[in-house]
Design a protein around this motif. Structure first.
Motif, PDB file in Angstrom:
ATOM      1  N   GLU A   1     -32.502   2.776   5.884  1.00 37.24           N
ATOM      2  CA  GLU A   1     -31.942   4.114   5.451  1.00 37.24           C
ATOM      3  C   GLU A   1     -31.758   5.043   6.577  1.00 37.24           C
ATOM      4  O   GLU A   1     -32.849   4.984   7.329  1.00 37.24           O
TER       5      GLU A   1
ATOM      6  N   ASP B   1     -28.040  -4.583   2.323  1.00 35.18           N
ATOM      7  CA  ASP B   1     -28.160  -3.412   1.207  1.00 35.18           C
ATOM      8  C   ASP B   1     -28.022  -2.146   1.913  1.00 35.18           C
ATOM      9  O   ASP B   1     -27.269  -1.126   0.877  1.00 35.18           O
TER      10      ASP B   1
ATOM     11  N   LYS C   1     -24.837   0.554   1.829  1.00 30.51           N
ATOM     12  CA  LYS C   1     -24.330   1.427   0.661  1.00 30.51           C
ATOM     13  C   LYS C   1     -24.538   2.872   0.845  1.00 30.51           C
ATOM     14  O   LYS C   1     -23.831   3.733   0.051  1.00 30.51           O
ATOM     15  N   ASP C   2     -25.317   3.039   1.695  1.00 28.16           N
ATOM     16  CA  ASP C   2     -25.568   4.460   2.138  1.00 28.16           C
ATOM     17  C   ASP C   2     -24.971   5.322   3.007  1.00 28.16           C
ATOM     18  O   ASP C   2     -25.048   6.270   3.422  1.00 28.16           O
TER      19      ASP C   2
ATOM     20  N   ASP D   1     -21.472  -8.148  -4.019  1.00 28.67           N
ATOM     21  CA  ASP D   1     -21.878  -7.327  -2.960  1.00 28.67           C
ATOM     22  C   ASP D   1     -20.778  -6.147  -2.876  1.00 28.67           C
ATOM     23  O   ASP D   1     -21.054  -5.399  -2.011  1.00 28.67           O
TER      24      ASP D   1
ATOM     25  N   HIS E   1     -20.782  -3.570  -4.790  1.00 26.49           N
ATOM     26  CA  HIS E   1     -21.511  -2.354  -4.730  1.00 26.49           C
ATOM     27  C   HIS E   1     -21.876  -1.928  -3.484  1.00 26.49           C
ATOM     28  O   HIS E   1     -22.670  -0.626  -3.490  1.00 26.49           O
ATOM     29  N   LYS E   2     -22.328  -2.674  -2.553  1.00 28.15           N
ATOM     30  CA  LYS E   2     -22.882  -2.408  -1.235  1.00 28.15           C
ATOM     31  C   LYS E   2     -21.952  -1.606  -0.245  1.00 28.15           C
ATOM     32  O   LYS E   2     -22.418  -0.942   0.615  1.00 28.15           O
ATOM     33  N   ILE E   3     -20.643  -1.753  -0.530  1.00 27.48           N
ATOM     34  CA  ILE E   3     -19.738  -0.848   0.094  1.00 27.48           C
ATOM     35  C   ILE E   3     -18.803  -0.113  -0.713  1.00 27.48           C
ATOM     36  O   ILE E   3     -17.592  -0.295  -0.627  1.00 27.48           O
TER      37      ILE E   3
END
Length: 708
Positions: A639, A661, A664-665, A695, A697-699
């Motif tokens: 993060e 993961d 996604k941020d 995957d 949802h990760k982008i």
């Protein structure tokens, strides 16, 4: 169809039309066609759009109502800006977010002028850009009087929106400082919607004498002054300037360092209309355009305001000073009298030639032209197969550009061009004579991407004491020892050197001893070899200590990657490591480089079990990341890492099964491209029957996803 790019380029028009129709029938496509000018253009394009019930949709924009109704009787007319929205847009442009000297009287004047723009966004933007350069009430009052005068005189008004905008445009042009007007008119050489390379534009402005020597500061160059001119045109919203980076797919094909950012400018369509009107009024330049298959001469016939077409033999083309020729795709067997007629050719100071398919037609004319036009200052040649030896007659030439050409030998007579300031040879494959060192006036030298020398002798560059810009220096073509004598050098772009101790010592000494260098990009390493460079890590540490090193590529380095220190890589914006054998992944060091914007890592090998991690707060400025042929099984993004990343490219990382993961941020990540990845990786990203992969949802912020 992006994966079939080469196949598409080889298609005929009919094959391409059939392919496009099939794709639109099989896939749900949204096609946007912007600014269609004529019925003929729409009729040609519409052949590739299937009729009837298809899942695809087409959005067409045009300023011609008959074009819109031909495409679809249901025409949508965009609304003009409301008074409130017009005022908000004006304040943003005129005040730039500040309130310097702002008072009620100025605001009232501004509102009165904005009201006269009729809610047209371009007119409001141009008015705001003009007033952004005025800082007192008196100056605003002068602008208001001039605006009222232009609108009352109605030089271009005909009742339509375009004509009203042209009146505001004309005021913007009239308000330009005298030195900026010819720089603006010079853009009339270029086609509609063309992205104009600003570096070339600056060099041609300078060669024409359009840039004032008096405005150059003690530490400034003429290119710096030219950049200030363009910046002011952009501040006034007269030109649009942007910076673009090399496309990802070109990185896979390139042999060397990814291309540097490219700065371009362009004119809004209506601003270009004004430019062409002023060009015609002032007889500033002429354009011969043979691409319309009418064997006629016109000033950019695509212009809706340029309605008169003249024969290319028209007597009005005496005293032409600046000329551009756009040859057609077919050979008409028609010569250009301006190149053959001795009296007319003597008047020319600038010649721009796009030969296209008529290369042979112009060969003889170009040879004759070089004999009879001794006063030429600027010459730019596109798609030429040969340069005549008579080019040495153009002894007053200051700019010579040879672009997108074939394989030929440059004549040694080019050494006669002692007044030449810019020699741009970014063409095909040229054979160069060893005479460049005699051209003492050179300031900018752009060598070809691919070139060889006569008798395989390296080029000397010693004696070029005025040289400020040097591009494409290959140690197999240029004598690096003479390169060290370039004491005025400020920009060294793409120095390519092999991994031997003598060369590397020479390069290191040259770049560290020159205290005028501002920007350097270097590519160091062997090719088609498996052995690492000796002392490569030490070399990298030394190069990273250079304050002006902006772009660096290293091939076949090996060992323990240097630890980060505060003085390392302060200016580095682009780094490429290829075929590196390291003790661990270099992310801990690279992640702390403060200005690194582009990182290209290919075939980086580390011992098994080492983690590939982008830790918290690492890569604060990184915008583009390309990873090719990696062995890692897992990639971790913590993060807060890479918070400015916009483009991610992955190629042949066959053991990588899923995206990290942490992506996604990253709200800035807009584009993801992947080539030759594992089937499991692609399956987790593909949309099947309307259902997204695991995957996706990760982008969440990615707008462009390419799986090749």
């Amino acid at each position: 169809m992006p994966g079939n790019r080469r196949e598409i380029l080889e298609m005929t028009d009919d094959q391409l039309v059939r392919q496009l129709r099939e794709v639109q029938k099989e896939e749900k496509c949204l096609i946007v066609l912007d600014d269609i000018w004529s019925l003929d253009a729409w009729n040609n394009i519409s052949k590739a759009i299937p009729a009837g019930d298809t899942p695809s949709k087409v959005i067409l924009t045009t300023r011609k109502e008959d074009v819109a109704k031909r495409a679809d009787p249901k025409v949508h007319r965009p609304n003009d800006l409301s008074p409130d929205d017009s005022w908000k847009l004006f304040v943003k442009k005129a005040y730039g977010g500040t309130d310097f000297n702002r008072n009620e009287t100025m605001d009232e004047l501004g509102r009165q002028m904005v009201a006269q723009c009729g809610g047209l966004p371009l007119a409001v933007v141009l008015l705001g850009g003009l007033l952004a350069t005025k800082h007192t009430l008196r100056e605003w009052q002068v602008v208001q009087r001039n605006l009222n005068s232009y609108l009352k005189s109605g030089n271009y008004t005909g009742g339509g929106q375009e004509e009203r905008v042209l009146d505001v445009l004309a005021l913007s042009y009239q308000d330009l400082p005298y030195e900026l007007k010819p720089c603006f008119l010079y853009l009339g050489f270029y086609d509609e919607d063309v992205e104009i390379e600003v570096e070339t534009l600056y060099q041609m402005w300078i060669a024409e004498g359009l840039i004032s020597q008096d405005e150059k500061g003690e530490e400034e160059t003429m290119m710096d002054v030219a950049e200030c001119y363009l910046d002011e045109l952009a501040q006034r919203c007269i030109v649009q300037v942007k910076v673009t980076w090399g496309a990802w797919d070109s990185w896979l094909l390139t042999r060397y360092l990814p291309s540097s950012p490219k700065k371009t400018c362009r004119l809004h369509d209506l601003m270009r209309e004004l430019c062409l009107l002023k060009v015609k009024e002032e007889n500033f330049l002429k354009v011969i355009d043979q691409r319309r298959r009418n064997k006629q001469l016109s000033v950019h016939p695509s212009s809706s305001f340029s309605t008169t077409t003249k024969s290319i033999g028209d007597d009005n083309y005496y005293n032409v000073r600046r000329l551009a020729i756009y040859a057609g795709d077919e050979i008409y067997g028609q010569n250009i009298p301006l190149l053959e007629h001795e009296e007319r050719a003597q008047d020319l100071r600038t010649l721009i030639l796009f030969a296209r398919q008529q290369k042979d037609q112009f060969a003889g004319q170009l040879k004759h032209f070089c004999k009879v036009s001794p006063y030429l200052r600027t010459m730019l040649l596109h798609d030429i197969d040969d340069i005549p030896k008579e080019i040495g007659n153009l002894i007053l030439l200051r700019y010579l550009g040879i672009r997108k050409s074939g394989y030929f030998k440059l004549p040694s007579s080019i050494a006669n061009l002692r007044n030449l300031q810019t020699l741009d040879l970014r063409a095909g494959h040229l054979i160069l004579p060893d005479v460049l060192w005699k051209m003492k006036g050179l300031i900018n030298l752009h060598l070809p991407d691919q070139c060889s020398t006569v008798n395989k002798r390296p080029l000397r560059l010693d004696g070029l004491s005025k040289l400020e810009t040097l591009e494409n220096v290959d140690s197999q073509v240029v004598d690096l020892k003479s390169f060290c004598n370039l004491t005025n050098l400020q920009t060294l772009e793409r120095l390519i050197t092999r991994a031997n101790e003598e060369e590397l010592a020479t390069v290191r000494n040259c770049i560290t001893s020159n205290n005028r260098l501002r920007r350097t990009s270097i590519s160091v390493g062997k090719y088609r070899t498996d052995s690492p460079m000796e002392g490569s890590i030490i070399l990298m540490s030394q190069l990273l200590q250079c304050d002006f090193l902006v772009r660096l590529e290293l091939r076949y380095i090996a060992g323990n990657f240097p630890k980060y220190e505060a003085h390392l890589g302060k200016s580095l914006t682009t780094l490429s490591l290829v075929n590196a054998t390291l003790d661990e992944y270099p992310m801990a060091t690279l992640g702390q480089l403060p200005n690194l914007r582009t990182l290209d890592l290919r075939r980086v090998r580390v011992p098994e079990g080492k983690e590939f991690v982008c830790s918290t707060h690492s890569f604060p400025s990184l915008e583009q990341l390309f990873l090719g042929e990696f062995d890692f099984n897992e990639w971790r993004v913590d993060e807060g890492a890479m918070l400015n990343l916009t483009n991610l490219g992955l190629c042949e990382c066959i053991n990588l099964k899923m995206l990290p993961d942490g992506l996604k941020d990253i709200s800035t990540l807009k584009e993801l491209s992947a080539w030759f990845m594992s089937s499991e990786f692609k399956k987790r990203l593909k949309v099947v029957d309307g259902e997204g992969g695991e995957d996706l949802h990760k982008i969440p912020f990615v707008k462009k996803l390419h799986l090749y």
